[in-house]
Design a protein around this motif. Sequence first.
Motif, mmCIF file in Angstrom:
data_model
loop_
_atom_site.group_PDB
_atom_site.id
_atom_site.type_symbol
_atom_site.label_atom_id
_atom_site.label_comp_id
_atom_site.label_asym_id
_atom_site.label_seq_id
_atom_site.Cartn_x
_atom_site.Cartn_y
_atom_site.Cartn_z
ATOM 1 N N GLY A 162 0.839 -1.188 0.000
ATOM 2 C CA GLY A 162 0.000 0.000 0.000
ATOM 3 C C GLY A 162 0.875 1.240 0.000
ATOM 4 O O GLY A 162 1.756 1.410 -0.846
ATOM 5 N N PRO A 163 0.692 2.123 0.993
ATOM 6 C CA PRO A 163 1.487 3.356 1.037
ATOM 7 C C PRO A 163 2.891 3.152 1.604
ATOM 8 O O PRO A 163 3.716 4.047 1.551
ATOM 9 N N ILE A 164 3.168 1.966 2.133
ATOM 10 C CA ILE A 164 4.462 1.693 2.761
ATOM 11 C C ILE A 164 5.498 1.370 1.690
ATOM 12 O O ILE A 164 5.255 0.556 0.801
ATOM 13 N N ARG A 165 6.660 2.002 1.772
ATOM 14 C CA ARG A 165 7.747 1.777 0.834
ATOM 15 C C ARG A 165 9.047 1.508 1.603
ATOM 16 O O ARG A 165 9.325 2.149 2.610
ATOM 17 N N GLN A 166 9.800 0.553 1.129
ATOM 18 C CA GLN A 166 11.104 0.265 1.727
ATOM 19 C C GLN A 166 12.046 -0.241 0.648
ATOM 20 O O GLN A 166 11.650 -1.044 -0.202
ATOM 21 N N THR A 167 13.280 0.224 0.679
ATOM 22 C CA THR A 167 14.285 -0.201 -0.297
ATOM 23 C C THR A 167 15.496 -0.772 0.430
ATOM 24 O O THR A 167 15.989 -0.172 1.399
ATOM 25 N N ILE A 168 15.955 -1.951 -0.017
ATOM 26 C CA ILE A 168 17.099 -2.622 0.589
ATOM 27 C C ILE A 168 18.128 -2.898 -0.505
ATOM 28 O O ILE A 168 17.787 -3.457 -1.554
ATOM 29 N N ALA A 169 19.359 -2.531 -0.249
ATOM 30 C CA ALA A 169 20.430 -2.828 -1.200
ATOM 31 C C ALA A 169 20.723 -4.328 -1.164
ATOM 32 O O ALA A 169 20.886 -4.913 -0.094
ATOM 33 N N LEU A 170 20.772 -4.967 -2.342
ATOM 34 C CA LEU A 170 20.985 -6.409 -2.395
ATOM 35 C C LEU A 170 22.320 -6.819 -1.789
ATOM 36 O O LEU A 170 22.446 -7.885 -1.194
ATOM 37 N N ASN A 171 23.324 -5.959 -1.931
ATOM 38 C CA ASN A 171 24.635 -6.331 -1.388
ATOM 39 C C ASN A 171 24.692 -6.261 0.136
ATOM 40 O O ASN A 171 25.692 -6.633 0.752
ATOM 41 N N GLU A 172 23.589 -5.783 0.772
ATOM 42 C CA GLU A 172 23.513 -5.751 2.225
ATOM 43 C C GLU A 172 22.797 -6.973 2.800
ATOM 44 O O GLU A 172 22.769 -7.173 4.010
ATOM 45 N N ILE A 173 22.176 -7.787 1.926
ATOM 46 C CA ILE A 173 21.458 -8.974 2.389
ATOM 47 C C ILE A 173 22.467 -10.061 2.770
ATOM 48 O O ILE A 173 23.334 -10.422 1.965
ATOM 49 N N THR A 174 22.350 -10.577 3.999
ATOM 50 C CA THR A 174 23.289 -11.604 4.477
ATOM 51 C C THR A 174 22.654 -12.974 4.597
ATOM 52 O O THR A 174 23.323 -13.992 4.470
ATOM 53 N N GLU A 188 10.838 -19.559 -4.444
ATOM 54 C CA GLU A 188 12.021 -20.157 -5.069
ATOM 55 C C GLU A 188 12.624 -19.231 -6.113
ATOM 56 O O GLU A 188 13.841 -19.022 -6.168
ATOM 57 N N GLY A 189 11.762 -18.661 -6.960
ATOM 58 C CA GLY A 189 12.250 -17.749 -7.978
ATOM 59 C C GLY A 189 12.890 -16.522 -7.369
ATOM 60 O O GLY A 189 13.929 -16.043 -7.838
ATOM 61 N N PHE A 190 12.280 -16.027 -6.304
ATOM 62 C CA PHE A 190 12.798 -14.850 -5.627
ATOM 63 C C PHE A 190 14.196 -15.121 -5.059
ATOM 64 O O PHE A 190 15.138 -14.353 -5.273
ATOM 65 N N ILE A 191 14.336 -16.253 -4.336
ATOM 66 C CA ILE A 191 15.618 -16.598 -3.722
ATOM 67 C C ILE A 191 16.681 -16.855 -4.782
ATOM 68 O O ILE A 191 17.817 -16.368 -4.699
ATOM 69 N N ASN A 192 16.329 -17.628 -5.791
ATOM 70 C CA ASN A 192 17.305 -17.960 -6.827
ATOM 71 C C ASN A 192 17.813 -16.726 -7.561
ATOM 72 O O ASN A 192 18.993 -16.650 -7.942
ATOM 73 N N LEU A 193 16.920 -15.771 -7.761
ATOM 74 C CA LEU A 193 17.336 -14.561 -8.463
ATOM 75 C C LEU A 193 18.350 -13.767 -7.634
ATOM 76 O O LEU A 193 19.335 -13.257 -8.163
ATOM 77 N N ILE A 194 18.104 -13.669 -6.329
ATOM 78 C CA ILE A 194 19.051 -12.954 -5.466
ATOM 79 C C ILE A 194 20.389 -13.683 -5.401
ATOM 80 O O ILE A 194 21.465 -13.076 -5.514
ATOM 81 N N SER A 229 21.661 -15.647 -7.586
ATOM 82 C CA SER A 229 22.376 -15.552 -8.862
ATOM 83 C C SER A 229 23.180 -14.262 -8.956
ATOM 84 O O SER A 229 24.180 -14.186 -9.662
ATOM 85 N N LYS A 230 22.739 -13.222 -8.222
ATOM 86 C CA LYS A 230 23.449 -11.952 -8.230
ATOM 87 C C LYS A 230 24.481 -11.881 -7.097
ATOM 88 O O LYS A 230 25.567 -11.330 -7.254
ATOM 89 N N TYR A 231 24.129 -12.479 -5.940
ATOM 90 C CA TYR A 231 25.006 -12.434 -4.770
ATOM 91 C C TYR A 231 25.069 -13.825 -4.150
ATOM 92 O O TYR A 231 24.334 -14.137 -3.208
ATOM 93 N N PRO A 232 25.957 -14.681 -4.637
ATOM 94 C CA PRO A 232 26.058 -16.072 -4.183
ATOM 95 C C PRO A 232 26.439 -16.219 -2.712
ATOM 96 O O PRO A 232 26.279 -17.298 -2.139
ATOM 97 N N THR A 233 26.929 -15.175 -2.065
ATOM 98 C CA THR A 233 27.354 -15.280 -0.665
ATOM 99 C C THR A 233 26.200 -15.232 0.318
ATOM 100 O O THR A 233 26.390 -15.467 1.514
ATOM 101 N N VAL A 234 24.991 -14.925 -0.160
ATOM 102 C CA VAL A 234 23.820 -14.879 0.733
ATOM 103 C C VAL A 234 23.545 -16.270 1.294
ATOM 104 O O VAL A 234 23.480 -17.255 0.555
ATOM 105 N N ILE A 235 23.395 -16.365 2.600
ATOM 106 C CA ILE A 235 23.112 -17.653 3.256
ATOM 107 C C ILE A 235 21.631 -17.965 3.123
ATOM 108 O O ILE A 235 20.771 -17.139 3.464
ATOM 109 N N ILE A 236 21.331 -19.173 2.640
ATOM 110 C CA ILE A 236 19.943 -19.604 2.469
ATOM 111 C C ILE A 236 19.650 -20.715 3.469
ATOM 112 O O ILE A 236 20.360 -21.711 3.527
ATOM 113 N N ASN A 237 18.617 -20.527 4.259
ATOM 114 C CA ASN A 237 18.211 -21.545 5.227
ATOM 115 C C ASN A 237 16.729 -21.786 5.052
ATOM 116 O O ASN A 237 15.901 -21.052 5.576
#
Length: 309
Positions: free
Chosen positions: A91-103, A140-146, A148-156
């Motif tokens: 809705g009116p809520i907006r948030q932006t996160i840099a992909l290289n900050e995702i751990t 799955e598509g969401f995780i795989n896309l991230i 593919s850009k930043y392989p160091t992200v830990i997936i659990n």
Amino acid sequence: MLGANWKLIHWRNSRGRSKMYFSSKRDMWLGLLLWLPIITGLALTTWIPLTNGQYDPTGTFIYILIVAFIAWLWFGTGYRLTDDELKIRCGPIRQTIALNEITEIKGTRNPISSPALSLDRLQIKHGAGKIVIISPQDKEGFINLIVSKYPTVIINGNNTKGDGSGKTRKTLFIGLVTVITVLTLSGVGTLLYFSSKPAEYTIQDGSIKISGEYGEEIKLSDIVGISKKDQIPEIQLKTNGSGLGSKLKGYFKIKGIGQAKLFVDTQKPPFIFINVKSGLRIVNTEEPRETDQLYSKLLEAWKQNTALN
């Protein structure tokens, strides 16, 4: 690793930057919880007032604004991935996160308030210990896309299985929501039931007793006049009462009269106007013949009481 097959909206902007949009998954139970009360409210604020001549466009306008806001949240929750950012919208809520900050990304069913319309969620750690929870339809598509850009992200993805605490929280949350919904609907049903029941009248011991919702007891000595009419002037506003179709109970503002207390079915004349020191009362019964009988009994009792005093 999660599978690589997914469906999503994929395009490029004028600068050639890749953008992909993932809509939020929507739980059916949450949809029912949101939209059933809205449909009920629509009937109470629009359809029923239209049938009894009490329609107020101001109330409908306010209600439409509320519905529009909820619809904005319901249909406007999603997540857009660019080459280097995750943009979250609710809705009116907006948030932006840099992909290289995702751990770290892990599955969760934490019911905490978040830009997510399902309990099938992803918890994303980013920055200095920050967390955001979302619920993309295609996890799955969401995780795989991230990845593919930043392989160091830990997936659990197995975080919710182990001790079953996630499932337990979901069960408790759904149970609580169900109880609240049942209680709310029961309350509305009870209110509608008592609103639909006709008032009952008893004349004895120097008073007329009106039983049921908004009922009261009126002393005959407080009555200053009684008359019978075939119609009620235009009802302009409900000030403190209930209206179910043509059945009105409580206080209403009447054109040319002001506030009056009604116990009537507007589609079943005649009507008895009882002028009391504290204000006007207008009553009738389900059957015109019974209204005539009530009028005769009340008028006779009032005259006798006046003669004695």
